[in-house]
Design a protein around this motif. Structure first.
Motif, PDB file in Angstrom:
ATOM      1  N   LEU A 352       0.837  -1.202   0.000  1.00  0.00           N
ATOM      2  CA  LEU A 352       0.000   0.000   0.000  1.00  0.00           C
ATOM      3  C   LEU A 352       0.871   1.250   0.000  1.00  0.00           C
ATOM      4  O   LEU A 352       1.805   1.376   0.796  1.00  0.00           O
ATOM      5  N   PRO A 353       0.555   2.221  -0.881  1.00  0.00           N
ATOM      6  CA  PRO A 353       1.344   3.449  -0.960  1.00  0.00           C
ATOM      7  C   PRO A 353       0.771   4.545  -0.069  1.00  0.00           C
ATOM      8  O   PRO A 353      -0.409   4.536   0.290  1.00  0.00           O
ATOM      9  N   THR A 354       1.616   5.504   0.256  1.00  0.00           N
ATOM     10  CA  THR A 354       1.143   6.761   0.813  1.00  0.00           C
ATOM     11  C   THR A 354       0.654   7.645  -0.338  1.00  0.00           C
ATOM     12  O   THR A 354       0.888   7.348  -1.511  1.00  0.00           O
ATOM     13  N   LEU A 355      -0.018   8.722   0.003  1.00  0.00           N
ATOM     14  CA  LEU A 355      -0.390   9.722  -1.000  1.00  0.00           C
ATOM     15  C   LEU A 355       0.885  10.251  -1.662  1.00  0.00           C
ATOM     16  O   LEU A 355       1.849  10.615  -0.979  1.00  0.00           O
ATOM     17  N   LEU A 364       2.727   9.429   6.030  1.00  0.00           N
ATOM     18  CA  LEU A 364       2.991   8.152   6.692  1.00  0.00           C
ATOM     19  C   LEU A 364       1.948   7.864   7.761  1.00  0.00           C
ATOM     20  O   LEU A 364       1.486   6.730   7.911  1.00  0.00           O
ATOM     21  N   ASP A 365       1.561   8.899   8.512  1.00  0.00           N
ATOM     22  CA  ASP A 365       0.557   8.706   9.565  1.00  0.00           C
ATOM     23  C   ASP A 365      -0.782   8.293   8.972  1.00  0.00           C
ATOM     24  O   ASP A 365      -1.489   7.452   9.551  1.00  0.00           O
ATOM     25  N   ALA A 366      -1.127   8.880   7.842  1.00  0.00           N
ATOM     26  CA  ALA A 366      -2.401   8.520   7.215  1.00  0.00           C
ATOM     27  C   ALA A 366      -2.397   7.059   6.783  1.00  0.00           C
ATOM     28  O   ALA A 366      -3.395   6.344   6.972  1.00  0.00           O
ATOM     29  N   LEU A 367      -1.310   6.596   6.206  1.00  0.00           N
ATOM     30  CA  LEU A 367      -1.246   5.190   5.809  1.00  0.00           C
ATOM     31  C   LEU A 367      -1.216   4.276   7.033  1.00  0.00           C
ATOM     32  O   LEU A 367      -1.800   3.187   7.016  1.00  0.00           O
ATOM     33  N   ILE A 371      -3.592   0.983   7.684  1.00  0.00           N
ATOM     34  CA  ILE A 371      -3.081  -0.356   7.990  1.00  0.00           C
ATOM     35  C   ILE A 371      -3.631  -0.846   9.322  1.00  0.00           C
ATOM     36  O   ILE A 371      -4.022  -2.013   9.466  1.00  0.00           O
ATOM     37  N   ASP A 372      -3.686   0.042  10.302  1.00  0.00           N
ATOM     38  CA  ASP A 372      -4.249  -0.354  11.591  1.00  0.00           C
ATOM     39  C   ASP A 372      -5.729  -0.691  11.471  1.00  0.00           C
ATOM     40  O   ASP A 372      -6.222  -1.610  12.128  1.00  0.00           O
ATOM     41  N   ILE A 379       0.794  -6.979   5.060  1.00  0.00           N
ATOM     42  CA  ILE A 379       0.771  -5.677   4.387  1.00  0.00           C
ATOM     43  C   ILE A 379       2.166  -5.074   4.457  1.00  0.00           C
ATOM     44  O   ILE A 379       2.837  -5.148   5.482  1.00  0.00           O
ATOM     45  N   ALA A 380       2.583  -4.466   3.364  1.00  0.00           N
ATOM     46  CA  ALA A 380       3.813  -3.667   3.355  1.00  0.00           C
ATOM     47  C   ALA A 380       3.460  -2.255   2.915  1.00  0.00           C
ATOM     48  O   ALA A 380       2.512  -2.042   2.151  1.00  0.00           O
ATOM     49  N   ALA A 381       4.217  -1.290   3.401  1.00  0.00           N
ATOM     50  CA  ALA A 381       4.057   0.108   2.987  1.00  0.00           C
ATOM     51  C   ALA A 381       5.077   0.411   1.898  1.00  0.00           C
ATOM     52  O   ALA A 381       6.153  -0.203   1.849  1.00  0.00           O
ATOM     53  N   THR A 382       4.746   1.344   1.015  1.00  0.00           N
ATOM     54  CA  THR A 382       5.709   1.745  -0.009  1.00  0.00           C
ATOM     55  C   THR A 382       5.760   3.250  -0.148  1.00  0.00           C
ATOM     56  O   THR A 382       4.733   3.935  -0.059  1.00  0.00           O
ATOM     57  N   VAL A 383       6.978   3.756  -0.342  1.00  0.00           N
ATOM     58  CA  VAL A 383       7.232   5.156  -0.676  1.00  0.00           C
ATOM     59  C   VAL A 383       8.240   5.159  -1.823  1.00  0.00           C
ATOM     60  O   VAL A 383       8.830   4.128  -2.154  1.00  0.00           O
ATOM     61  N   HIS A 384       8.417   6.318  -2.446  1.00  0.00           N
ATOM     62  CA  HIS A 384       9.443   6.488  -3.480  1.00  0.00           C
ATOM     63  C   HIS A 384      10.478   7.482  -2.987  1.00  0.00           C
ATOM     64  O   HIS A 384      10.187   8.329  -2.131  1.00  0.00           O
ATOM     65  N   PHE A 385      11.689   7.388  -3.555  1.00  0.00           N
ATOM     66  CA  PHE A 385      12.754   8.284  -3.116  1.00  0.00           C
ATOM     67  C   PHE A 385      13.619   8.686  -4.292  1.00  0.00           C
ATOM     68  O   PHE A 385      14.289   7.835  -4.904  1.00  0.00           O
ATOM     69  N   TYR A 386      13.596   9.983  -4.610  1.00  0.00           N
ATOM     70  CA  TYR A 386      14.423  10.524  -5.685  1.00  0.00           C
ATOM     71  C   TYR A 386      15.364  11.618  -5.192  1.00  0.00           C
ATOM     72  O   TYR A 386      15.868  12.415  -5.978  1.00  0.00           O
ATOM     73  N   GLY A 387      15.601  11.644  -3.878  1.00  0.00           N
ATOM     74  CA  GLY A 387      16.633  12.514  -3.341  1.00  0.00           C
ATOM     75  C   GLY A 387      16.211  13.969  -3.174  1.00  0.00           C
ATOM     76  O   GLY A 387      15.107  14.381  -3.532  1.00  0.00           O
ATOM     77  N   TRP A 388      17.123  14.723  -2.615  1.00  0.00           N
ATOM     78  CA  TRP A 388      16.960  16.168  -2.401  1.00  0.00           C
ATOM     79  C   TRP A 388      16.760  16.825  -3.764  1.00  0.00           C
ATOM     80  O   TRP A 388      17.604  16.747  -4.639  1.00  0.00           O
ATOM     81  N   TRP A 389      15.604  17.469  -3.953  1.00  0.00           N
ATOM     82  CA  TRP A 389      15.199  17.905  -5.277  1.00  0.00           C
ATOM     83  C   TRP A 389      16.227  18.783  -5.991  1.00  0.00           C
ATOM     84  O   TRP A 389      16.532  18.552  -7.165  1.00  0.00           O
ATOM     85  N   PRO A 390      16.825  19.813  -5.357  1.00  0.00           N
ATOM     86  CA  PRO A 390      17.818  20.615  -6.095  1.00  0.00           C
ATOM     87  C   PRO A 390      18.972  19.785  -6.640  1.00  0.00           C
ATOM     88  O   PRO A 390      19.467  20.046  -7.738  1.00  0.00           O
TER      89      PRO A 390
END
Length: 699
Positions: A352-355, A364-367, A371-372, A379-390
């Motif tokens: 399940l993803p976060t918004l 994260l709190d909303a997800l 889950i609760d 269930i696993a949670a998922t996020v994406h990570f593309y680093g510090w935007w600048p």
């Protein structure tokens, strides 16, 4: 992947390993009428705590007759406050706290339990409450009679609490997700619109999947866009040919021993995003697609997993809080549909993803609340990570892997570890890379800085038990040759899964083409390793003659550099390696240069290039300012413009291309451009815009 990523400065909140304080009391309770047997037990646990905040789990066991509707009360002894709760409605009056059931968990059978949790704040201390009341009567552990208190125990601090989401049949989700590390995305293929080769990649073959497995990857994420591959309402039948293609790749991947993750991908912004204003139709379409997929794959191995939606986002909501609720409804529908479909889906790991797949704490709190609510172990949670935007796109001067980039990485991974992993909920970083890294756009991210980022992501994910899945749309593995486009990048990523690699302040040493050659120094980032020496090819350089090391400072002597630059032709004249006790060697290019020069030019806003003799140097970034010093062009909050989207070096043509996108947001009149090069050289150039005409000359 989408382009909707915003970099924000995030301050780290240090996580203190949470000690679980299980407080078990016995007592009496009045339930129903005066003749009813009554009794209860309460377990209060603090699985995680940090400076000023904590997470608590509360479990209530009914030892007496069944109750329908419950209220639990307690007093905080240290002035703590509840800030957010799940699976109960929590209110407070000063230190007095009341938790009431929700509609779905009102009944507690004899010997049955109900659980809820909350996030709280504290200042002076976080002493656990020592007494509770259920429906107004004290809880201390027996059904009537004299209570026999259970001793309070406090286990040693542990990153994994003894409490976890309510169990359901099946395997260990933490172990499953750990076995998926590392993962690889089959990007820009079945998510491509309209078909698998539309975005430049060749058709998938078994050889590709064999290559992925042979390179150490344990899982593959198969993003799939279904929008153009199903029929009309009300049944939305899946295109049999498209489904057969996806199924074939799933079969091939499983045959290779890979875990597989399949999702709904660009559907997120093509039609799922309209859910707030079209709830019935979107939900019907969403459930119809997942019902067909659930049926197709019902009896597949448990190594097949499903992700509800990629990068969910919604239009027409009042804000992120309402969007979180929209996502909760879709995630809950997805999980319940899968479980009811039977077969291996009853216990299959679901992701399940976060918004926005964002790792901000609110998301994260909303997800967590979702889950609760589900109470489903697998269930696993998922996020994406593309680093510090600048840094990820090279804007606002973000040319280096600096403290901002590091802090953004640490903060984000800390949050997901604290919110999920510490509670026994596994996390998959379903996509990670840098937004603007692409072999077709060289130079946006300098290679050495890129290597530092990849090394750090692997390390910080590993120590937090996060599974990462590289987003590869063809930028890393050439799917035509099945070779890595940059073997060194792959080597660094692979090493980071098990150890740390040392790096240095730079991977280039610039030596002027004329004049005396002097010594040059680099700062070593040892990352727990020890320096062992320098090598050029198979030849070891001599400590004391070719280089010296003092602490973390590596100095190349003037005599060694004179030999390495040779005839001093422009560009890279030699490459040496710094070797360490662990990890991948650090390559250092010895570069000969002269300061770049530029010449006058004329053109238009749609076609303007600056004649530039680079003379061995490489472009790092560009500033653009008006006469008063204010930023000019796009992103007018910073003078440093985005590399490639507004300007682009063309080294073979000896020009710098100024993009139409830059001039589209420039006022008529003069603009000063300052070009920064990796040698440290800065040169100024003035362009003057008048309507669609542009002239330029060195400033």
């Amino acid at each position: 992947m989408s382009s909707q990523y915003l970099g924000k400065t995030r301050r780290r909140i240090g996580l203190i390993a949470g000690a679980v304080a299980a407080l078990m009391m016995a007592g009496t309770m009045v339930a129903g009428n005066a003749q009813a047997a009554a009794g209860c037990r309460v377990a209060y646990a603090v699985p995680s705590q940090w400076q000023g905040g904590f997470t608590a789990d509360v479990s209530v066991t009914n030892l007496g007759d069944a109750v329908d509707g419950w209220t639990l009360g307690w007093t905080f002894p240290s002035g703590q406050r509840v800030t957010q709760a799940w699976n109960a409605t929590v209110t407070a009056s000063g230190d007095q706290v009341t938790a009431k059931n929700l509609s779905y968990n009102a009944a507690i059978a004899t010997n049955g339990s109900v659980s809820f949790g909350f996030n709280g704040s504290w200042s002076g201390g976080n002493t656990a409450p020592t007494s509770f009341t259920l429906n107004g009567v004290a809880c201390t552990g027996n059904v009537g009679g004299t209570p026999t208190p259970t001793p309070t125990t406090t286990p040693p601090p542990s990153p994994t609490p003894t409490t976890s989401p309510s169990p359901s049949p099946g395997g260990d989700p933490m172990a499953t997700v750990a076995a998926m590390q590392p993962g690889w995305n089959l990007g820009n293929t079945y998510d491509a619109i309209p078909d698998e080769t539309a975005w430049g990649n060749p058709p998938v073959t078994p050889a590709l999947l064999q290559k992925i497995r042979s390179q150490g990857y344990r899982s593959i994420r198969i993003p799939v866009t279904w929008s153009n591959h199903h029929g009309p309402a009300p049944t939305y039948p899946l295109d049999p040919a498209w489904l057969a293609k996806v199924r074939q790749v799933v079969d091939w991947s499983l045959a290779e021993g890979l875990y597989v993750l399949v999702n709904l991908h660009h559907d997120s912004w093509q039609w799922i995003n309209t859910y707030p204003g079209d709830r019935t139709n979107v939900m019907n379409r969403y459930t119809a697609l997942w019902t067909q997929l659930a049926t197709t794959f019902r009896d597949y191995s448990s190594k097949l997993t499903f992700e509800s939606i990629n990068e969910p986002q919604f239009t027409g909501t009042s804000g992120d809080a309402q969007s979180d609720e929209m996502l909760r409804e879709l995630n809950v529908a997805f999980v319940r549909l899968m479980r009811q479909s039977g077969g291996n889906n009853a216990t299959r790991l679901l992701v399940l993803p976060t918004l926005y797949t964002n790792s901000n704490q609110e998301r994260l709190d909303a997800l967590t609340a979702t889950i609760d609510q589900l109470g489903d172990r697998n269930i696993a949670a998922t996020v994406h990570f593309y680093g510090w935007w600048p840094f990820s796109v090279n804007i606002a001067g973000g040319t280096r892997y600096d403290a901002n980039v590091e802090q953004d990485l640490v903060d984000g991974f800390d949050r997901v570890q604290r919110t999920f992993v510490s509670r026994g909920i596994p996390v998959i970083v379903g996509e990670w890379a840098l937004l603007s890294y692409d072999y077709t756009r060289p130079g946006i991210i300098e290679r050495g800085e890129l290597l530092k980022f990849f090394e750090a992501v692997g390390y910080h994910a590993r120590i937090r038990k996060l599974t990462t899945m590289l987003w590869d749309a063809g930028s890393f593995l050439d799917r035509n040759t099945l070779q890595w486009r940059d073997q060194g990048i792959y080597d660094m990523m692979k090493a980071s899964l098990t150890t740390r690699s040392a790096t240095a302040s730079a991977d280039q040493v610039y030596v002027p083409r004329t004049g005396a050659v002097t010594s040059r120094s680099l700062t070593l980032n040892l990352n727990g390793a020890t320096f062992q020496g320098l090598r050029q090819g198979s030849t070891n350089l001599v400590n004391g003659t070719d280089y010296t090391v003092s602490g973390s400072t590596l100095t190349l002597t003037a005599s060694a550099l004179t030999r390495l630059v040779g005839s001093r032709a422009y560009g890279v004249n030699a490459t040496i390696e710094a070797r360490f006790s662990q990890g991948v060697p650090w390559q250092i290019s010895i570069v000969t240069y002269d300061p770049p020069t530029q010449a006058a030019a004329t053109g238009t806003t749609s076609s303007f290039t600056i004649p530039t003799r680079f003379r061995g140097d490489q472009l790092a970034t560009m500033e653009a300012t008006y006469a008063d010093g204010s930023p000019a062009g796009p992103a007018n909050w910073t003078p440093y413009k985005e590399f490639w989207s507004t300007f682009q070096p063309d080294y073979p043509a000896n020009t710098i291309i100024m993009k139409p996108e830059f001039f589209a947001e420039v006022k008529d009149g003069p603009v000063t451009l300052t070009f920064h090069f990796w040698s440290g050289t800065k040169i100024k150039y003035q362009v003057t815009k008048s309507g669609t005409s542009v002239t330029g000359a060195p400033a």
